[in-house]
Design a protein around this motif. Structure first.
Motif, short mmCIF file in Angstrom:
data_model
loop_
_atom_site.label_atom_id
_atom_site.label_comp_id
_atom_site.label_asym_id
_atom_site.label_seq_id
_atom_site.Cartn_x
_atom_site.Cartn_y
_atom_site.Cartn_z
N ILE A 14 -1.88 -1.17 9.06
CA ILE A 14 -0.69 -1.12 8.21
C ILE A 14 0.47 -0.63 9.07
O ILE A 14 0.28 0.17 9.97
CB ILE A 14 -0.92 -0.21 6.99
CG1 ILE A 14 0.17 -0.42 5.96
CG2 ILE A 14 -1.08 1.22 7.38
CD1 ILE A 14 -0.15 0.11 4.61
N ASP A 28 4.36 -3.89 1.41
CA ASP A 28 3.71 -2.72 2.00
C ASP A 28 2.94 -1.93 0.96
O ASP A 28 1.85 -1.41 1.24
CB ASP A 28 4.74 -1.82 2.68
CG ASP A 28 5.27 -2.41 3.97
OD1 ASP A 28 4.63 -3.33 4.53
OD2 ASP A 28 6.35 -1.95 4.43
N LEU A 32 -1.07 -1.16 1.21
CA LEU A 32 -1.54 0.22 1.14
C LEU A 32 -2.50 0.41 -0.03
O LEU A 32 -3.56 1.02 0.12
CB LEU A 32 -0.34 1.17 1.03
CG LEU A 32 -0.66 2.66 0.97
CD1 LEU A 32 -1.45 3.09 2.20
CD2 LEU A 32 0.63 3.46 0.84
N LEU A 109 -3.36 4.41 8.53
CA LEU A 109 -3.37 4.75 7.11
C LEU A 109 -3.00 6.22 6.92
O LEU A 109 -2.19 6.57 6.06
CB LEU A 109 -4.75 4.46 6.51
CG LEU A 109 -4.94 4.68 5.02
CD1 LEU A 109 -3.98 3.81 4.23
CD2 LEU A 109 -6.37 4.38 4.64
#
Length: 116
Positions: A14, A28, A32, A109
């Motif tokens: 990410i 995004d 996530l 993350l």
């Protein structure tokens, strides 16, 4: 019933700013959420913890199943979910499949969730 998340390829790390940096784009946020959804199970958290702390950084599915106390099929299902989210990777070695934590993706993350 909650709205299902879209199917998105989330195997790459990410790459958005920490949540504390301000608004998060729709894309995004979905990426996530999909990664967090993959971790949203006690067995999956145990599996990631075992892989991260493994002496050589990898373990086979049967050893993981024995450590968390669930069947090989159940572990396989959970590992598949983690692999689809890019949090673990696998390699076939003979009759065994060896898993390892994707530390780059887990660190990314963690960085996104960092609040300070």
């Amino acid at each position: 019933m909650p709205k299902p998340l879209p199917i998105v390829d989330v195997r790459a790390p990410i790459c958005c700013a920490p949540i504390a940096a301000g608004p998060v784009s729709d894309g995004d946020a979905v990426e996530l959420a999909l990664r967090l959804k993959a971790l949203a199970d006690p067995v999956r958290i145990q599996l990631v913890a075992l892989l991260v702390s493994a002496a050589d950084g990898e373990m086979c599915a049967s050893d993981l199943a024995a450590k968390v106390g669930v069947s090989a099929g159940t572990v396989s299902h959970h590992l598949n979910q983690l692999r689809n989210a890019g949090l673990v990777s696998s390699e076939r070695r003979g009759v065994n499949i060896v898993y390892r934590a994707e530390s780059v993706n887990l660190e990314a993350l963690r960085a996104v969730l960092s609040c300070c």
